[in-house]
Structure formats: C-alpha cells, structure tokens
Scaffold this active site. Structure first.
Site, short mmCIF file in Angstrom:
data_model
loop_
_atom_site.label_atom_id
_atom_site.label_comp_id
_atom_site.label_asym_id
_atom_site.label_seq_id
_atom_site.Cartn_x
_atom_site.Cartn_y
_atom_site.Cartn_z
N GLY A 1 0.83 -1.20 0.00
CA GLY A 1 0.00 0.00 0.00
C GLY A 1 0.86 1.25 0.00
N SER A 2 0.32 2.32 0.55
CA SER A 2 1.03 3.61 0.51
C SER A 2 2.21 3.62 1.49
CB SER A 2 0.07 4.73 0.88
OG SER A 2 -0.28 4.60 2.25
N GLY B 1 2.64 2.07 5.27
CA GLY B 1 3.79 1.21 5.57
C GLY B 1 4.57 1.70 6.78
N GLU C 1 5.79 -3.42 0.82
CA GLU C 1 5.81 -3.11 -0.62
C GLU C 1 4.98 -1.86 -0.80
OE1 GLU C 1 4.90 -2.70 -4.18
OE2 GLU C 1 3.81 -4.60 -4.13
N CYS D 1 1.70 -0.26 -8.61
CA CYS D 1 2.88 0.25 -7.90
C CYS D 1 4.00 0.47 -8.89
CB CYS D 1 3.36 -0.76 -6.86
SG CYS D 1 2.13 -1.10 -5.65
C1 UN1 Z 1 1.54 -3.90 -7.56
O1 UN1 Z 1 1.26 -2.94 -8.28
O2 UN1 Z 1 1.38 -3.82 -6.31
O3 UN1 Z 1 4.91 -5.93 -11.92
C2 UN1 Z 1 1.99 -5.20 -8.07
C3 UN1 Z 1 3.70 -5.72 -12.01
C4 UN1 Z 1 2.76 -6.76 -11.47
C5 UN1 Z 1 2.57 -6.60 -10.01
C6 UN1 Z 1 2.30 -5.22 -9.54
N1 UN1 Z 1 3.30 -8.06 -11.77
O4 UN1 Z 1 3.25 -4.71 -12.54
#
Ligand code: UN1
Length: 517
Positions: free
Chosen positions: A251-252, A256, A273, A307
């Site tokens: 998350g953000s 975290g 993450e 992300c």
């Molecule tokens: C995420 O955005 O939290 O690499 C995971 C990627 C994907 C996973 C993203 N396999 O864009």
C-alpha cells in the site's frame, strides 16, 4: 456475518459461480465457519464502472478477529508438522481450482476495481503462476551446510515455519499479491490471515471460497483465513498483535510507516511493498517504436494504478520532442470505457476519491514550470473515468516527487547519461526502473552500482509487468521488502543454525581452553 447481495447479482451472474451468494460472510476462519451476521457495520461495495452498489458486506468485529486469529494459531500446530511437499500438493490443488475459476475471478477483479478484462485475468494468472512456483519450492526450501572448525562436528542450517502471518493487500492487485504471499507462506508451513483493501472485499471473498473448497476436501481448516474489516478495527489489531510473526503489507508509504512502527515495537518482521515513482530513461539511441509501446502499457495500463506504473520519463534532449509527439498521438488512441467491454484499453479509476486526487495534483501543477500536454480530464459519464495525462516538466519538482496513484506521466529532459541517472534517483521512492537504449555502455551503467537505485531495473522493457520468478519490491520509501520469487520464501521461515558433535571430545570454538590443565 454476511453480505446481503444487492443489485449486481442479477446483472453479473458470474458472482454466483464464485460463491458470492445472497448472504455472504465478511470474515471467516474455515470452510464451514463463516461468521454469522448480527448487528455489524455494513460496507457498500461500489463498482467504479458506473458507481453503482454491487454488494453490501457485514464487516468483521473484534470478536470475529479474535476467533480468526485463535483458529489460525491452532491450525499452525498441525500444519507445520505436515511435510512441506505434502503442503505443496495442497497448494497445487489450490492452483488447479483457481485455474478452473480463472475467467469469473478475472471478471470480478474487473467489476470491483475497474482494470480491463485481459488485465483482470492476467492478474489471476499471476496468482496461479506463484502457486505453481510454490509447489516446486515445497521440495526445496534449502539450507546450507558449513565446514565446522571442530573435528567430528557437523554444522548446517535448517528452515522452520514461522507462525501466523498477516497479509494486508491493496485494491490494485486484489488477488495476485495475496497469492504471492500466501502460496509461498503455505508451503513454508505458516498459517495466513488476510486483510484485503475495503475497496475490493468481493475479490477476497471469492478467492477464500475457492481455497475453502480445496481445504474442505483435504479436511483442513484455518490455514487460510480472511478478515474483511475496517482499518481501525482489524488493521490496527493485526499490526499490533503479538501473535502475528510477520506482517506483509502492500500500500502507501504512509500506511507502511505505521505498520513498520507498530511491528518494530514488538520486534515483529515485516515485508513492505509501498509507493513507487518509477521512471524510464529514454536515450537518444533508443528504439522509439519499442519505447512508445512500452511506455503506453506501463503508464496507462491498469489506469496508472500499479505500484510499478511508469510515472516519469527522462528523455534525452535530442529525442524528447519526437517522443512526446508520438506519446501524445498514442494516448489519443487509447479507448477508455467500460472495462468489461473487450474493446476498452483503459477502464475507470478505482473510486471518486482517486479521480479527485488526480484532478487536485493536476490543478497544483502550474507554477512549477509544468505544462499539461495531453489528457487529464474527467469524463462526463457515470463511473470514475478520466483521460490519462502527459505533463512536460523541467525536472523533479515537488509534485513529481510524490506518488499520485493515477495516470499522470511526467516527461523531463536530460543531457548526459549521468544527468539522467541523477534525475532518476532523486525521488524518495525506489521500486521499478528502466532504460531504453541500444548502447551496451549506457545499459550497463544504468544497471551498475552507480546506476538505478531501485529494486527492479530493466533494459528495453517498461517498469511494470514483472514476472513472479524474481523477487519483487524496492528500496527507500518503497519499504525494502521482497515478495514472490527468488529466495523471498526465506522471510516466511525461521532459520536455525545447528551444530552436532559426533565425537567423544568437547573442543570449543575459537580454540578456547576452559578449565583444562
Ligand atoms: C503492484 O502494483 O502492487 O509488476 C503489483 C507488475 C505486477 C505486479 C504489480 N506483476 O506490474
């Protein structure tokens, strides 16, 4: 505890196939153990496709939480003694069950959070891939042997299950990220408690049903648990709970930091993450056809809500104009619409808040030397639709340094490759990165110790769409955690260093003589 299913049920028959029936639990500890509904807080599940309510969920209470954690603890006592390859067999069955349900599960991802169907089913595929990976891993989980300095001594390390694991997931990958964590942790012998995003509880409930069928057939309960509840009720409890050995949270960065602080207070482990601010360097010798296609997927895919989404393009001065023109043209062709429609390439943002955040970021831009070159508007129709934006900026302004979880792509110029790498690393986050170049020297510099400071660094590939085989995660404000492949499994186990003396002597290490003549 249940949901009373609302409007979506008739309109989306696949919900029934997924076990999302008229009365559905909001928390559960096992196959026949969904909590019953009685006076609980209700959450409306809203699809961003047209902003309609598709279900109502009764949220978990403190008592539900306690029940789930106790069951997970009890189940750990037996699960940890089942040989890892046997645990792997069960994970294989889970993979098969998810495979069977791939299409409806993918559609549910689309319905609940708005990514297009190919990405929804792609996400389910990612969940299956990591389960397959975990099956192979269940016959490995290797430790090392070391040479002992003492005669007739053997020294080695072994890996044991850790305990109950808390998994906190975000809306943008409502199935795959749970799978990254739980499939690996399951073969490692841990039991799992999942707190999904309140924006995507149906995805979690559907997956839990899928897993429950397998567990029930194997006579097992409480290995995989789900608690759908408020951050203040469930989230806070989970991160502060002494019974939870590891919290894996996605998350953000702000979230975290809270998790890290709470976990540090009780010296629990974390895998974090968090935010990214991913950039692609486009050198003057790049294959621009490739670069434009890659940028389009990485910046506009999942409506800019990965992300790993590309948020910054650092382009060499000689090609920045051509690259921008080509990107503006490509953006104009992006078909934005109902993500359940196979013609759409971009669906809505996850909710109205996300739209407002994007608009606010764009409104704040003037004055920072920025120019909106394409898109950046709300689309006037029900749902949460926007046009993806391209913004020319002079460098890493304050706004560029923040992660806005929306499709805004900043383009900035550079002169030399060293400038590009400096601009690249100047932001607080460090998840994913890429360079487009045909030059071996530039590529190698980017990958070297003085190059990208991110957890993921690619050449001639965009920043998103990582395979599960590698360790996934990043540095700095991204949190430092690694999930999925490679040796990420080690975080879900405890390492034990063992020395066995098979002689009749008692030699001490470091040659110490203790009380001897
Ligand atoms: C995420 O955005 O939290 O690499 C995971 C990627 C994907 C996973 C993203 N396999 O864009």
């Amino acid at each position: 505890m249940t949901v009373s299913l609302a409007l979506g049920y008739q309109k989306h028959p696949f919900l029934k196939e997924l076990g999302i029936q008229e009365m559905n639990p909001g928390a559960c500890a096992g196959p026949d153990d969904w909590s019953d509904i009685k006076a609980r807080d209700i959450l409306n599940v809203i699809t961003p496709i047209d902003s309609s309510v598709i279900a109502k969920i009764a949220l978990a209470s403190e008592q539900d939480y306690e029940h789930v954690i106790n069951t997970a603890q009890e189940s750990f006592q037996t699960w940890r003694m089942i040989p890892a390859p046997k645990r792997g067999q069960i994970v294989r069955e889970i993979a098969d069950e998810i495979r069977k349900m791939k299409e409806p599960l993918g559609k549910l991802v689309t319905l609940e959070m708005g990514k297009i169907i190919p990405e929804g089913t792609g996400e389910v595929q990612e969940a299956i891939d990591i389960a397959d990976f975990a099956v192979g891993l269940s016959r490995q989980l290797y430790g090392l042997t070391m040479q002992s300095e003492r005669p007739s001594h053997r020294m080695y390390e072994q890996w044991h299950p850790l305990g109950v694991i808390g998994i906190v997931t975000a809306f943008n990958f409502p199935m795959a990220v749970w799978s990254w964590n739980s499939m690996i942790a399951a073969v490692c012998g841990d039991t799992m408690v999942w707190k999904p995003s309140s924006k995507t509880p149906l995805c979690a409930i559907a997956l839990q049903h899928t897993v429950n069928r397998v567990m029930k057939a194997n006579g097992l309960t409480g290995i995989f648990s789900l608690v759908v509840g408020k951050g203040s009720v469930v989230g806070e409890r989970l991160i502060n709970d002494k019974r939870i050995s590891l919290i894996s949270a996605t998350g953000s960065t702000a979230m975290g930091m809270r998790v890290a602080e709470a976990a540090a207070k009780r010296l629990a482990r974390t895998i974090l993450e968090l935010g990214g601010n991913n950039a692609i360097i486009v050198a003057e010798d790049a294959n621009l056809d490739l670069a434009v296609r890659a940028i389009l997927f990485a910046a506009v895919g999942t409506a800019g809500q990965r992300c790993t989404t590309t948020r910054r393009i650092i382009a060499q001065k000689k090609i920045i104009e051509e690259l921008t023109t080509r990107l503006v043209k490509a953006y104009a062709q992006v078909r934005i619409g109902d993500p359940l429609d196979p013609n759409s390439v971009m669906g809505p943002l996850v909710d109205q808040d996300a739209v407002d955040t994007m608009m606010k970021a764009l409104e704040a831009l003037p004055g920072q030397g920025a120019k909106i070159t394409a898109g950046g508007r709300k689309i006037d129709r029900p749902g949460c639709y926007v046009t993806p934006a391209i913004v020319r900026v002079p460098g890493n302004t304050q706004l560029v340094c923040e992660e806005t979880f929306a499709p805004i792509l900043y383009i900035m110029p550079y002169e030399t490759i060293d400038d590009a790498i400096r601009l690249h690393n100047e932001v607080p986050q460090g998840l994913s990165s890429a360079i487009f170049t045909e030059s071996l020297k530039k590529a190698e510099k980017f990958l070297s110790a003085i190059g990208s400071d991110c957890g993921i660094a690619n050449v001639n590939i965009g920043t998103s769409g990582a395979e599960i085989g590698g360790a996934f995660g990043g540095e700095k404000e991204t949190g430092g955690g690694r999930e999925a492949g490679s040796d990420a499994w080690k975080q879900y186990m405890r390492r034990q260093t063992t020395t066995i003396n098979w002689s009749d002597q008692l030699p001490l290490a470091q040659g110490i003589k203790f009380g001897e003549q």
